[in-house]
Design a protein around this motif. Structure first.
Motif, PDB file in Angstrom:
ATOM      1  N   SER A   1      47.160  39.842  44.433  1.00  0.00           N
ATOM      2  CA  SER A   1      45.902  38.884  43.588  1.00  0.00           C
ATOM      3  C   SER A   1      45.174  38.183  45.155  1.00  0.00           C
ATOM      4  N   GLU A   2      46.118  38.127  45.969  1.00  0.00           N
ATOM      5  CA  GLU A   2      45.327  37.963  47.468  1.00  0.00           C
ATOM      6  C   GLU A   2      43.564  39.294  48.355  1.00  0.00           C
ATOM      7  N   SER A   3      44.577  39.990  47.766  1.00  0.00           N
ATOM      8  CA  SER A   3      43.900  41.152  48.774  1.00  0.00           C
ATOM      9  C   SER A   3      42.898  41.278  47.015  1.00  0.00           C
ATOM     10  N   LEU A   4      43.073  40.937  46.162  1.00  0.00           N
ATOM     11  CA  LEU A   4      41.756  41.000  45.182  1.00  0.00           C
ATOM     12  C   LEU A   4      40.593  40.059  45.474  1.00  0.00           C
ATOM     13  N   ARG A   5      41.195  38.694  45.382  1.00  0.00           N
ATOM     14  CA  ARG A   5      40.236  37.952  46.037  1.00  0.00           C
ATOM     15  C   ARG A   5      39.340  38.607  47.246  1.00  0.00           C
ATOM     16  N   HIS A   6      40.125  38.341  47.785  1.00  0.00           N
ATOM     17  CA  HIS A   6      39.122  38.482  49.679  1.00  0.00           C
ATOM     18  C   HIS A   6      38.517  39.659  48.941  1.00  0.00           C
ATOM     19  N   GLU A   7      38.525  41.212  48.180  1.00  0.00           N
ATOM     20  CA  GLU A   7      37.644  42.446  48.332  1.00  0.00           C
ATOM     21  C   GLU A   7      36.686  42.059  47.264  1.00  0.00           C
ATOM     22  N   MET A   8      36.453  41.385  46.918  1.00  0.00           N
ATOM     23  CA  MET A   8      35.602  40.563  45.697  1.00  0.00           C
ATOM     24  C   MET A   8      34.664  39.653  45.510  1.00  0.00           C
ATOM     25  N   SER A   9      35.147  38.456  46.776  1.00  0.00           N
ATOM     26  CA  SER A   9      34.436  37.289  46.739  1.00  0.00           C
ATOM     27  C   SER A   9      33.011  37.558  46.934  1.00  0.00           C
ATOM     28  N   PRO A  10      32.442  38.701  47.243  1.00  0.00           N
ATOM     29  CA  PRO A  10      31.670  38.892  48.298  1.00  0.00           C
ATOM     30  C   PRO A  10      30.364  40.191  46.637  1.00  0.00           C
ATOM     31  N   PHE A  11      31.579  39.652  45.781  1.00  0.00           N
ATOM     32  CA  PHE A  11      30.584  40.529  44.909  1.00  0.00           C
ATOM     33  C   PHE A  11      30.333  39.249  43.621  1.00  0.00           C
ATOM     34  N   GLY A  12      30.622  38.136  43.487  1.00  0.00           N
ATOM     35  CA  GLY A  12      30.622  37.084  42.720  1.00  0.00           C
ATOM     36  C   GLY A  12      31.883  37.196  41.986  1.00  0.00           C
ATOM     37  N   VAL A  13      33.093  37.925  41.943  1.00  0.00           N
ATOM     38  CA  VAL A  13      34.019  38.523  41.253  1.00  0.00           C
ATOM     39  C   VAL A  13      35.289  36.844  41.350  1.00  0.00           C
ATOM     40  N   ARG A  14      35.365  35.950  40.991  1.00  0.00           N
ATOM     41  CA  ARG A  14      36.303  34.682  40.995  1.00  0.00           C
ATOM     42  C   ARG A  14      37.855  35.143  40.421  1.00  0.00           C
ATOM     43  N   VAL A  15      38.728  35.382  41.265  1.00  0.00           N
ATOM     44  CA  VAL A  15      40.208  35.666  41.324  1.00  0.00           C
ATOM     45  C   VAL A  15      41.659  34.284  41.171  1.00  0.00           C
ATOM     46  N   VAL A  16      42.050  34.120  40.069  1.00  0.00           N
ATOM     47  CA  VAL A  16      42.686  32.740  39.790  1.00  0.00           C
ATOM     48  C   VAL A  16      44.021  33.945  40.069  1.00  0.00           C
ATOM     49  N   ILE A  17      45.575  33.240  40.832  1.00  0.00           N
ATOM     50  CA  ILE A  17      46.621  33.423  39.952  1.00  0.00           C
ATOM     51  C   ILE A  17      47.196  31.721  39.393  1.00  0.00           C
ATOM     52  N   ILE A  18      47.612  31.927  38.229  1.00  0.00           N
ATOM     53  CA  ILE A  18      48.359  30.812  37.467  1.00  0.00           C
ATOM     54  C   ILE A  18      50.330  31.073  37.679  1.00  0.00           C
ATOM     55  N   GLU A  19      50.625  30.040  37.730  1.00  0.00           N
ATOM     56  CA  GLU A  19      52.243  30.158  38.037  1.00  0.00           C
ATOM     57  C   GLU A  19      52.936  29.472  37.471  1.00  0.00           C
ATOM     58  N   PRO A  20      53.148  29.406  36.548  1.00  0.00           N
ATOM     59  CA  PRO A  20      54.127  28.900  35.580  1.00  0.00           C
ATOM     60  C   PRO A  20      55.328  28.404  35.535  1.00  0.00           C
ATOM     61  N   GLY A  21      55.858  27.466  35.785  1.00  0.00           N
ATOM     62  CA  GLY A  21      57.499  27.259  35.175  1.00  0.00           C
ATOM     63  C   GLY A  21      58.072  27.665  33.846  1.00  0.00           C
ATOM     64  N   ALA A  22      59.112  27.385  33.818  1.00  0.00           N
ATOM     65  CA  ALA A  22      59.304  27.956  32.340  1.00  0.00           C
ATOM     66  C   ALA A  22      58.620  27.143  30.722  1.00  0.00           C
ATOM     67  N   TYR A  23      58.393  27.590  30.420  1.00  0.00           N
ATOM     68  CA  TYR A  23      57.673  27.535  29.080  1.00  0.00           C
ATOM     69  C   TYR A  23      58.321  27.887  28.374  1.00  0.00           C
ATOM     70  N   ARG A  24      58.115  27.151  26.379  1.00  0.00           N
ATOM     71  CA  ARG A  24      59.214  27.379  25.201  1.00  0.00           C
ATOM     72  C   ARG A  24      58.122  28.954  24.688  1.00  0.00           C
ATOM     73  N   THR A  25      58.374  29.962  25.221  1.00  0.00           N
ATOM     74  CA  THR A  25      57.740  31.563  25.180  1.00  0.00           C
ATOM     75  C   THR A  25      59.454  32.631  25.025  1.00  0.00           C
ATOM     76  N   ALA A  26      58.360  33.242  24.013  1.00  0.00           N
ATOM     77  CA  ALA A  26      59.734  34.585  24.208  1.00  0.00           C
ATOM     78  C   ALA A  26      60.078  35.229  25.252  1.00  0.00           C
ATOM     79  N   ILE A  27      59.082  34.752  26.217  1.00  0.00           N
ATOM     80  CA  ILE A  27      59.692  35.978  27.324  1.00  0.00           C
ATOM     81  C   ILE A  27      61.050  36.021  27.887  1.00  0.00           C
ATOM     82  N   TRP A  28      61.960  34.750  27.465  1.00  0.00           N
ATOM     83  CA  TRP A  28      63.139  34.455  28.234  1.00  0.00           C
ATOM     84  C   TRP A  28      63.684  34.870  27.358  1.00  0.00           C
ATOM     85  N   SER A  29      63.886  34.329  25.872  1.00  0.00           N
ATOM     86  CA  SER A  29      64.539  34.824  25.176  1.00  0.00           C
ATOM     87  C   SER A  29      64.778  36.381  24.787  1.00  0.00           C
ATOM     88  N   LYS A  30      63.512  36.700  25.194  1.00  0.00           N
ATOM     89  CA  LYS A  30      63.700  38.438  25.569  1.00  0.00           C
ATOM     90  C   LYS A  30      64.634  38.678  26.255  1.00  0.00           C
TER      91      LYS A  30
END
Length: 214
Positions: A101-130
């Motif tokens: 994501s860091e590399s992509l943000r650098h690469e796409m910034s000149p083209f007006g494309v925004r890149v963001v990373i969301i870094e969640p902690g634990a949430y009540r989803t199936a990912i942990w139970s699976k």
């Protein structure tokens, strides 16, 4: 599969003419202690959480670049900033998403494309139970006691985790921003965890993690 990704993107472009926002959210959590996790599981984890994300991103980039507009939101994890014992495959995949994501943000910034990373902690989803349901140590494993402690901690965290609607609402807010920042850490205790890792000497941080997993 690459063909399925290309087909889905082509269908979206045919139907709507453009893709304004891509949210890369597919993933699952593989775990176990490094010595005991089969190589096939490492590859499957990276294929889903990282290579799949890269492939979908590459499929939408050309039209975003040509229009000089677009937003790509990669759902990472606090595990991509601070890794815990027993989840090395998952952490490795999320650390990879960080660098990508860091590399992509650098690469796409000149083209007006925004890149963001969301870094969640634990949430009540199936990912942990699976993920938790597939983690076990063999009888006589030297890691058995520590893995059991990790799993107890993970189950307790999952049972008391907040509603993931919080993350969905954050995605909605970011989509409305003209200049979102790169990283958004979200979730109970997430900023404390990442701040502790960056500010404390590693030995202190290591002791805190070990104490939490007793």
């Amino acid at each position: 599969a690459p063909a399925a990704i290309e087909a889905a993107v082509a269908e979206a472009l045919n139907s709507f003419g453009r893709i304004d926002v891509l949210v890369n959210n597919a993933g699952y959590a593989a775990g176990g202690f490094v010595e005991e996790v089969p190589m096939e599981e490492w590859r499957r984890q990276m294929e889903t959480n990282f290579f799949g994300l890269v492939a979908v991103t590459k499929a939408v980039l050309p039209q975003m670049r040509e229009r000089r507009s677009g937003l790509i939101i990669n759902i990472g994890s606090v595990s991509g900033l601070a890794a815990f014992p027993g989840y090395a495959p998952y952490a490795a995949s999320k650390f990879a998403v960080e660098g990508f994501s860091e590399s992509l943000r650098h690469e796409m910034s000149p083209f007006g494309v925004r890149v963001v990373i969301i870094e969640p902690g634990a949430y009540r989803t199936a990912i942990w139970s699976k993920g938790l349901s597939q983690i076990s140590a063999a009888d006589g494993s030297p890691y058995r006691a520590r893995l059991d402690a990790v799993l107890r901690y993970s189950r307790k965290t999952a049972d008391t985790a907040p509603d993931p609607q919080e993350v969905a609402e954050l995605i909605g807010r970011i989509a409305q921003m003209r200049s979102p920042r790169l990283r958004y850490v979200v979730g109970r205790g997430s900023r404390l965890l990442t701040g502790g890792k960056s500010l404390l000497p590693w030995r202190w941080f290591e002791r805190i993690v070990a104490r939490a997993l007793r």
